[in-house]
Design a protein around this motif. Structure first.
Motif, PDB file in Angstrom:
ATOM      1  N   MET A 162       0.834  -1.206   0.000  1.00 36.54           N
ATOM      2  CA  MET A 162       0.000   0.000   0.000  1.00 36.54           C
ATOM      3  C   MET A 162       0.869   1.257   0.000  1.00 36.54           C
ATOM      4  O   MET A 162       0.638   2.196  -0.767  1.00 36.54           O
ATOM      5  CB  MET A 162      -0.912   0.004   1.223  1.00 36.54           C
ATOM      6  CG  MET A 162      -2.020  -1.033   1.186  1.00 36.54           C
ATOM      7  SD  MET A 162      -3.013  -1.020   2.698  1.00 36.54           S
ATOM      8  CE  MET A 162      -3.753   0.621   2.600  1.00 36.54           C
ATOM      9  N   ALA A 163       1.880   1.298   0.863  1.00 32.32           N
ATOM     10  CA  ALA A 163       2.751   2.471   0.941  1.00 32.32           C
ATOM     11  C   ALA A 163       3.573   2.634  -0.336  1.00 32.32           C
ATOM     12  O   ALA A 163       3.795   3.757  -0.813  1.00 32.32           O
ATOM     13  CB  ALA A 163       3.674   2.349   2.156  1.00 32.32           C
ATOM     14  N   ALA A 215       2.796   2.019  -3.295  1.00 31.90           N
ATOM     15  CA  ALA A 215       2.019   2.441  -4.459  1.00 31.90           C
ATOM     16  C   ALA A 215       1.647   3.921  -4.414  1.00 31.90           C
ATOM     17  O   ALA A 215       0.907   4.401  -5.266  1.00 31.90           O
ATOM     18  CB  ALA A 215       0.746   1.601  -4.559  1.00 31.90           C
ATOM     19  N   THR A 216       2.164   4.652  -3.434  1.00 32.85           N
ATOM     20  CA  THR A 216       1.785   6.059  -3.272  1.00 32.85           C
ATOM     21  C   THR A 216       2.767   7.004  -3.955  1.00 32.85           C
ATOM     22  O   THR A 216       3.936   6.674  -4.193  1.00 32.85           O
ATOM     23  CB  THR A 216       1.718   6.431  -1.783  1.00 32.85           C
ATOM     24  OG1 THR A 216       3.033   6.288  -1.211  1.00 32.85           O
ATOM     25  CG2 THR A 216       0.739   5.537  -1.029  1.00 32.85           C
ATOM     26  N   ALA A 217       2.274   8.212  -4.218  1.00 28.46           N
ATOM     27  CA  ALA A 217       3.146   9.262  -4.748  1.00 28.46           C
ATOM     28  C   ALA A 217       4.159   9.678  -3.682  1.00 28.46           C
ATOM     29  O   ALA A 217       5.288  10.079  -4.003  1.00 28.46           O
ATOM     30  CB  ALA A 217       2.311  10.456  -5.196  1.00 28.46           C
ATOM     31  N   ASP A 218       3.761   9.608  -2.411  1.00 30.11           N
ATOM     32  CA  ASP A 218       4.681   9.954  -1.325  1.00 30.11           C
ATOM     33  C   ASP A 218       5.914   9.057  -1.335  1.00 30.11           C
ATOM     34  O   ASP A 218       7.028   9.507  -1.058  1.00 30.11           O
ATOM     35  CB  ASP A 218       3.972   9.843   0.026  1.00 30.11           C
ATOM     36  CG  ASP A 218       3.218  11.113   0.397  1.00 30.11           C
ATOM     37  OD1 ASP A 218       3.288  12.100  -0.378  1.00 30.11           O
ATOM     38  OD2 ASP A 218       2.542  11.123   1.438  1.00 30.11           O
ATOM     39  N   ARG A 219       5.730   7.796  -1.649  1.00 32.49           N
ATOM     40  CA  ARG A 219       6.880   6.878  -1.711  1.00 32.49           C
ATOM     41  C   ARG A 219       7.838   7.328  -2.805  1.00 32.49           C
ATOM     42  O   ARG A 219       9.060   7.380  -2.605  1.00 32.49           O
ATOM     43  CB  ARG A 219       6.381   5.462  -1.953  1.00 32.49           C
ATOM     44  CG  ARG A 219       7.475   4.418  -2.026  1.00 32.49           C
ATOM     45  CD  ARG A 219       7.837   4.094  -3.452  1.00 32.49           C
ATOM     46  NE  ARG A 219       8.717   2.946  -3.547  1.00 32.49           N
ATOM     47  CZ  ARG A 219       9.312   2.564  -4.665  1.00 32.49           C
ATOM     48  NH1 ARG A 219       9.105   3.248  -5.783  1.00 32.49           N
ATOM     49  NH2 ARG A 219      10.101   1.518  -4.695  1.00 32.49           N
ATOM     50  N   ASP A 220       7.294   7.666  -3.986  1.00 32.26           N
ATOM     51  CA  ASP A 220       8.148   8.114  -5.087  1.00 32.26           C
ATOM     52  C   ASP A 220       8.873   9.408  -4.717  1.00 32.26           C
ATOM     53  O   ASP A 220      10.060   9.579  -5.015  1.00 32.26           O
ATOM     54  CB  ASP A 220       7.309   8.334  -6.345  1.00 32.26           C
ATOM     55  CG  ASP A 220       6.732   7.043  -6.888  1.00 32.26           C
ATOM     56  OD1 ASP A 220       7.284   5.961  -6.566  1.00 32.26           O
ATOM     57  OD2 ASP A 220       5.737   7.104  -7.624  1.00 32.26           O
ATOM     58  N   PHE A 276       5.999  15.784   1.013  1.00 28.00           N
ATOM     59  CA  PHE A 276       4.926  14.781   1.037  1.00 28.00           C
ATOM     60  C   PHE A 276       3.563  15.475   0.940  1.00 28.00           C
ATOM     61  O   PHE A 276       3.301  16.467   1.604  1.00 28.00           O
ATOM     62  CB  PHE A 276       4.988  13.954   2.325  1.00 28.00           C
ATOM     63  CG  PHE A 276       6.196  13.074   2.409  1.00 28.00           C
ATOM     64  CD1 PHE A 276       6.547  12.224   1.367  1.00 28.00           C
ATOM     65  CD2 PHE A 276       6.997  13.062   3.547  1.00 28.00           C
ATOM     66  CE1 PHE A 276       7.640  11.374   1.437  1.00 28.00           C
ATOM     67  CE2 PHE A 276       8.091  12.217   3.646  1.00 28.00           C
ATOM     68  CZ  PHE A 276       8.435  11.387   2.584  1.00 28.00           C
ATOM     69  N   THR A 277       2.686  14.896   0.123  1.00 26.22           N
ATOM     70  CA  THR A 277       1.357  15.472  -0.079  1.00 26.22           C
ATOM     71  C   THR A 277       0.233  14.545   0.384  1.00 26.22           C
ATOM     72  O   THR A 277      -0.928  14.933   0.354  1.00 26.22           O
ATOM     73  CB  THR A 277       1.138  15.772  -1.578  1.00 26.22           C
ATOM     74  OG1 THR A 277       1.158  14.556  -2.311  1.00 26.22           O
ATOM     75  CG2 THR A 277       2.220  16.728  -2.102  1.00 26.22           C
ATOM     76  N   GLY A 278       0.577  13.325   0.756  1.00 24.65           N
ATOM     77  CA  GLY A 278      -0.441  12.364   1.149  1.00 24.65           C
ATOM     78  C   GLY A 278      -1.079  11.659  -0.025  1.00 24.65           C
ATOM     79  O   GLY A 278      -2.036  10.892   0.148  1.00 24.65           O
ATOM     80  N   ALA A 279      -0.548  11.874  -1.194  1.00 22.29           N
ATOM     81  CA  ALA A 279      -1.113  11.235  -2.399  1.00 22.29           C
ATOM     82  C   ALA A 279      -0.466   9.881  -2.650  1.00 22.29           C
ATOM     83  O   ALA A 279       0.613   9.599  -2.160  1.00 22.29           O
ATOM     84  CB  ALA A 279      -0.905  12.129  -3.614  1.00 22.29           C
TER      85      ALA A 279
END
Length: 255
Positions: A230-231, A233-238, A252-255
């Protein structure tokens, strides 16, 4: 040729025990080969399903080769033979790919424990299941009193482990241990595997993790794998990875 073969056929892999002279009984070499197979399967993203089979013999697998463990000291037996086998069987049970066992003959002792690691099982009508360890002065050591308990229930496992009773394919099917009884268990298992190639591999993998977490099959690792997915797959991870590489603070935007 190895006594455990990994045979690839497009998106379907076959893990095949090949020690018919000893009723496909496990040796140390076979256990280590099985561990290598699991590592190879886990790394191969093209594999969508795994079918577990055995060379034609009077047994799908008669368990553990007594000549391999009969002379071990109690400490060696517990520390190495039992724990190593348990670790390797756990590796197969927790494979991210769905697994199907084709049980064409008897599965006794470690052979039954081996079949129990698979997600589902297809049995030939003549095949039977047993835990005969007490007859040679030992107890089930590769999850026969643990994983098998969840699949067959306490009374049935006691029947086998304490009283030495065999379970027929028909009864195994009635108990839910066998998904199907088929005159050609191997062909049926491959037909089931083929159907998996039309489903989402990621959805199947996640569903397996969720089910395993629910029944406490390595629950901690399953929950963390789901969370990591789950984490990841987020934009925050990228953004976090990019910021680390660029040596700056992440936004980080939470996206």
């Amino acid at each position: 040729m190895s006594d455990v073969q990994l045979i690839l056929s497009g998106p379907i892999a076959e893990v095949r025990l090949d020690n018919p002279a000893k009723l496909n009984a496990f040796t140390v070499k076979m256990l280590l080969s099985l561990e290598d197979c699991c590592a190879d399967l886990e790394r191969d993203s093209d594999i969508r399903a795994v079918v577990v089979t055995a060379a034609p013999s009077r047994a799908f697998c008669s368990g553990a080769d007594i000549s391999e463990w009969g002379e071990l000291s109690p400490g060696e037996f517990a520390r190495h033979w039992v724990r190593d086998g348990h670790r390797i069987f756990d590796r197969l049970a927790r494979l991210s790919k769905p697994t199907i066992a084709a049980i064409e003959a008897h599965a006794f002792g470690g052979g039954l424990e081996f079949a129990a690691t698979c997600d589902i099982r297809v049995m030939a009508p003549k095949a039977t299941l047993a835990l005969p360890e007490a007859g040679v002065g030992i107890v089930p050591g590769w999850s026969g009193t643990q994983r098998l308990l969840r699949l067959l229930g306490e009374p049935v496992v006691k029947e086998m482990a304490l009283f030495g009773r065999r379970i027929t394919a028909e009864r195994a099917h009635a108990l839910g241990f066998a998904a199907e009884v088929s005159q050609d268990a191997r062909t049926t298992a491959f037909e089931i595997a083929e159907k998996l190639t039309t489903t989402s591999p990621r959805a199947v993998e996640v569903a397996k993790y969720m089910i395993h977490a629910a029944v406490d099959e390595d629950r901690g690792a399953m929950i963390e794998a789901l969370g990591a997915g789950m984490a990841g797959a987020t934009a925050d991870r990228d953004e976090g990875v990019t910021a680390f590489r660029e040596k700056r603070k992440p936004n980080f935007t939470g996206a």
